[in-house]
Motif scaffolding. Structure first.
Motif, mmCIF file in Angstrom:
data_model
loop_
_atom_site.group_PDB
_atom_site.id
_atom_site.type_symbol
_atom_site.label_atom_id
_atom_site.label_comp_id
_atom_site.label_asym_id
_atom_site.label_seq_id
_atom_site.Cartn_x
_atom_site.Cartn_y
_atom_site.Cartn_z
ATOM 1 N N GLU A 1 0.970 -1.219 -0.016
ATOM 2 C CA GLU A 1 -0.024 0.090 -0.042
ATOM 3 C C GLU A 1 1.032 1.433 -0.093
ATOM 4 O O GLU A 1 0.635 2.255 -0.603
ATOM 5 C CB GLU A 1 -0.857 -0.020 1.221
ATOM 6 N N SER A 2 1.842 1.135 0.686
ATOM 7 C CA SER A 2 2.726 2.422 0.779
ATOM 8 C C SER A 2 3.434 2.902 -0.549
ATOM 9 O O SER A 2 3.567 4.005 -0.843
ATOM 10 C CB SER A 2 3.893 2.087 1.957
ATOM 11 N N GLU A 3 3.798 1.856 -1.344
ATOM 12 C CA GLU A 3 4.500 1.824 -2.716
ATOM 13 C C GLU A 3 3.454 2.292 -3.622
ATOM 14 O O GLU A 3 3.704 3.503 -4.286
ATOM 15 C CB GLU A 3 4.923 0.717 -3.023
ATOM 16 N N ILE A 4 2.148 1.929 -3.485
ATOM 17 C CA ILE A 4 1.174 2.555 -4.126
ATOM 18 C C ILE A 4 0.805 4.209 -3.905
ATOM 19 O O ILE A 4 0.721 4.602 -4.631
ATOM 20 C CB ILE A 4 -0.257 1.665 -4.198
ATOM 21 N N GLU A 5 0.714 4.362 -2.814
ATOM 22 C CA GLU A 5 0.464 5.649 -2.247
ATOM 23 C C GLU A 5 1.259 6.528 -2.635
ATOM 24 O O GLU A 5 0.881 7.758 -2.990
ATOM 25 C CB GLU A 5 0.192 5.657 -0.407
ATOM 26 N N ARG A 6 2.498 6.330 -2.543
ATOM 27 C CA ARG A 6 3.673 7.504 -2.585
ATOM 28 C C ARG A 6 3.507 7.870 -4.329
ATOM 29 O O ARG A 6 3.782 9.070 -4.453
ATOM 30 C CB ARG A 6 4.974 6.903 -2.222
ATOM 31 N N VAL A 7 3.451 6.849 -4.957
ATOM 32 C CA VAL A 7 3.414 7.090 -6.328
ATOM 33 C C VAL A 7 2.093 7.871 -6.704
ATOM 34 O O VAL A 7 1.910 8.775 -7.556
ATOM 35 C CB VAL A 7 3.616 5.919 -7.410
ATOM 36 N N LEU A 8 0.955 7.371 -6.461
ATOM 37 C CA LEU A 8 -0.602 7.954 -6.435
ATOM 38 C C LEU A 8 -0.480 9.414 -5.976
ATOM 39 O O LEU A 8 -0.889 10.281 -6.634
ATOM 40 C CB LEU A 8 -1.601 7.151 -5.711
ATOM 41 N N ARG A 9 0.321 9.837 -5.061
ATOM 42 C CA ARG A 9 0.465 11.188 -4.516
ATOM 43 C C ARG A 9 1.167 11.965 -5.379
ATOM 44 O O ARG A 9 0.908 13.164 -5.630
ATOM 45 C CB ARG A 9 1.125 11.089 -3.277
ATOM 46 N N VAL A 10 2.272 11.303 -6.135
ATOM 47 C CA VAL A 10 2.722 12.257 -7.148
ATOM 48 C C VAL A 10 1.663 12.706 -8.285
ATOM 49 O O VAL A 10 1.748 13.826 -8.909
ATOM 50 C CB VAL A 10 3.976 11.212 -7.689
ATOM 51 N N GLY A 11 0.956 11.807 -8.729
ATOM 52 C CA GLY A 11 0.024 11.769 -9.658
ATOM 53 C C GLY A 11 -0.971 12.977 -9.069
ATOM 54 O O GLY A 11 -1.321 13.790 -9.842
ATOM 55 N N PHE A 12 -1.421 12.943 -8.131
ATOM 56 C CA PHE A 12 -2.483 13.999 -7.525
ATOM 57 C C PHE A 12 -2.017 15.310 -7.502
ATOM 58 O O PHE A 12 -2.407 16.148 -7.957
ATOM 59 C CB PHE A 12 -2.952 13.475 -6.036
ATOM 60 N N GLU A 13 -0.671 15.516 -7.012
ATOM 61 C CA GLU A 13 -0.198 16.722 -6.738
ATOM 62 C C GLU A 13 0.256 17.007 -8.193
ATOM 63 O O GLU A 13 0.235 18.379 -8.415
ATOM 64 C CB GLU A 13 1.495 16.491 -6.306
ATOM 65 N N LEU A 14 0.675 16.501 -9.220
ATOM 66 C CA LEU A 14 0.915 16.831 -10.319
ATOM 67 C C LEU A 14 -0.403 17.548 -11.105
ATOM 68 O O LEU A 14 -0.474 18.540 -11.735
ATOM 69 C CB LEU A 14 1.340 15.831 -11.410
ATOM 70 N N ALA A 15 -1.575 16.554 -10.994
ATOM 71 C CA ALA A 15 -2.896 16.850 -11.642
ATOM 72 C C ALA A 15 -3.177 18.316 -10.862
ATOM 73 O O ALA A 15 -3.746 19.327 -11.471
ATOM 74 C CB ALA A 15 -3.742 15.960 -11.261
ATOM 75 N N ARG A 16 -3.073 18.449 -9.553
ATOM 76 C CA ARG A 16 -3.372 19.682 -8.860
ATOM 77 C C ARG A 16 -2.742 21.000 -9.532
ATOM 78 O O ARG A 16 -3.420 21.938 -9.480
ATOM 79 C CB ARG A 16 -2.870 19.490 -7.495
ATOM 80 N N ASP B 1 -5.370 14.220 -18.795
ATOM 81 C CA ASP B 1 -4.416 15.336 -18.212
ATOM 82 C C ASP B 1 -3.135 14.616 -17.378
ATOM 83 O O ASP B 1 -1.976 14.441 -17.847
ATOM 84 C CB ASP B 1 -4.907 16.162 -16.823
ATOM 85 N N VAL B 2 -3.395 13.959 -16.328
ATOM 86 C CA VAL B 2 -2.187 13.138 -15.773
ATOM 87 C C VAL B 2 -2.968 11.674 -15.559
ATOM 88 O O VAL B 2 -4.157 11.320 -15.078
ATOM 89 C CB VAL B 2 -1.822 13.597 -14.261
ATOM 90 N N ILE B 3 -2.193 10.775 -15.999
ATOM 91 C CA ILE B 3 -2.172 9.370 -15.803
ATOM 92 C C ILE B 3 -1.290 8.713 -14.871
ATOM 93 O O ILE B 3 -0.250 8.996 -15.099
ATOM 94 C CB ILE B 3 -2.188 8.545 -17.199
ATOM 95 N N VAL B 4 -1.650 8.107 -13.878
ATOM 96 C CA VAL B 4 -0.764 7.291 -13.044
ATOM 97 C C VAL B 4 -1.035 5.621 -13.186
ATOM 98 O O VAL B 4 -2.223 5.312 -13.348
ATOM 99 C CB VAL B 4 -0.906 7.814 -11.653
#
Ligand code: NAD
Ligand code: IPM
Ligand code: MN
Length: 363
Positions: free
Chosen positions: A165-180, A237-240
């Motif tokens: 879960e932590s590996e997934i979460e950290r890369v998803l956060r990159v996606g969310f932040e970029l999209a933001r 826009d952003v794909i993760v």
């Protein structure tokens, strides 16, 4: 300012295109008064030939201590023997893992000048501007057990799909932040109808979405997404995506841009920040192109644009990065095309000439 850059060209067209990425950096150095100290190392097949391993301790150390790494590509038919104890690609995978660069940022930009060079229709390409965030240090590429074993039933090859879960979460956060920071839309790609890792991926994305109310999250199954990327690419826009899915989708997305040779990438241990000074690993998304290696015709723009990402995200040089991006744009506007661009015709521009043109446009 002074910077130390590790330059790892690798095999095939890797060193050819990387030389042009370096040329662009040197032009930036002259134009803006910076000094880039370049430290070269062998990696991949050439390292197997010279040192018996695709990644020596010395080169690992070089990459670790540098401000950033400019990487070319590794691999080729010479080292493709399936029973060989190691392969060039192992060196690249080991470097990515060692540097912990779990977020591979692959922007897909369509230059208006090149829409008539794509096999897709111009109206499909209108307004395409997406970034793919590919998880880079987990999943099928790395998880154990992995290998080939003799069993009573015969030889068995094993790769393991595993994500925490932590590996997934950290890369998803990159996606969310970029999209933001962009158009506020994130497409999370998975295969949640089949894979347990994908169900964890999707649940994690849904949970994180509460923290990013300004981002619209959509889930997409990877097979359907592969179709939509060529059908309605401007809607992204952003794909993760996890490692393997992201690898495949970005080669496909390169068709939007007209050529694999145009796409750069930045691999980081967190969210990319313009003006930051955090180490990173920079490489075009393409490989060693054995079919054209040694001919001086490879498109160096993927490496040059990777160098621009390096300036922006690892060296704190945003203005300089923009100058490199602009220079590539200018040279394309002037009509110069390497042979991989369908409209290049007989007057195609060679690798070093393209690099010279971009360097001159910077300076
Ligand atoms: P590839 O990306 O090397 O080539 C695919 C096609 O795109 C070829 O026709 C090639 O000529 C063309 N192409 C790629 N880059 C180009 C450029 N800059 N300019 C013009 N044309 C370009 O993929 P492949 O042929 O499947 O793989 C060849 C080798 O490269 C394999 O050993 C593979 O493992 C390796 N590879 C390495 C990396 C890397 O080091 N990051 C990435 C992908 C593939
Ligand atoms: C890439 C390449 C590599 C990958 C290979 C060469 C290991 O395809 O960088 O996209 O799959 O990551
Ligand atoms: Mn790939």
């Amino acid at each position: 300012m002074d910077f130390n850059i590790a330059v790892l060209g690798g095999d095939g067209i890797g060193p050819e295109v990387t030389a042009e990425g370096v040329k662009a950096m040197q032009a930036v150095g002259r134009a803006f008064g910076h000094n880039f100290t370049l430290e070269y190392g062998d990696v991949g097949g050439i390292s197997i030939d010279r040192h018996g391993t695709p990644l020596t301790d010395g080169v690992r150390e070089l990459a670790t201590s540098a401000d950033a790494v400019l990487f070319g590509a590794v691999g080729g038919p010479k080292w493709d023997d399936p029973s060989a104890p190691t392969r060039p690609e192992d060196g690249l995978l080991a470097l990515r893992a060692h540097l912990n660069v779990f977020a591979n940022i692959r922007p897909v930009k369509v230059y208006p000048e090149l829409t008539d060079s794509s096999v897709l229709k111009p109206h499909v390409l209108e307004g395409v501007d997406m970034v793919v965030v590919r998880e880079l240090t987990g999943g099928l590429y790395y998880a154990q057990p992995k290998g080939r074993t003799q069993t009573p039933q015969g030889i068995v090859g094993v790769d393991t799909m595993r994500y925490s879960e932590s590996e997934i979460e950290r890369v998803l956060r990159v996606g969310f932040e970029l999209a933001r920071g962009r158009r506020g839309k994130l497409t999370s790609v998975d295969k949640a109808n089949v894979l347990e890792t994908s169900r964890l991926w999707r649940a994690t994305a849904t949970r994180l979405a509460d923290e990013y109310p300004d981002v619209e999250l959509e889930h997409a199954l990877v097979d359907a997404c592969a179709m939509q990327i060529v059908l309605r690419p401007a809607s992204y826009d952003v794909i993760v995506a996890e490692n393997t899915f992201g690898d495949i989708l970005t080669d496909e997305a390169a068709i939007l841009a007209a050529s694999m040779g145009l796409l750069p990438s930045a691999s980081l241990s967190g969210v990319p920040e313009a003006g930051a000074r955090t180490p990173g690993f920079y490489e075009p998304i393409h490989g060693t192109a054995p079919d054209i290696a040694g001919q001086g015709i490879a498109n160096p723009c993927g490496s040059i644009l990777s160098a621009a990402m390096m300036l922006r995200y690892s060296l704190g040089l945003t203005e300089e990065a923009a100058a490199v991006d602009r220079a590539v744009q200018t040279v394309l506007e002037q009509g110069y095309r390497t042979a991989d661009i369908a409209t290049a015709g007989d007057a195609a521009t060679g690798t070093t000439q393209m690099g010279d043109l971009v360097a001159n446009a910077i300076g």
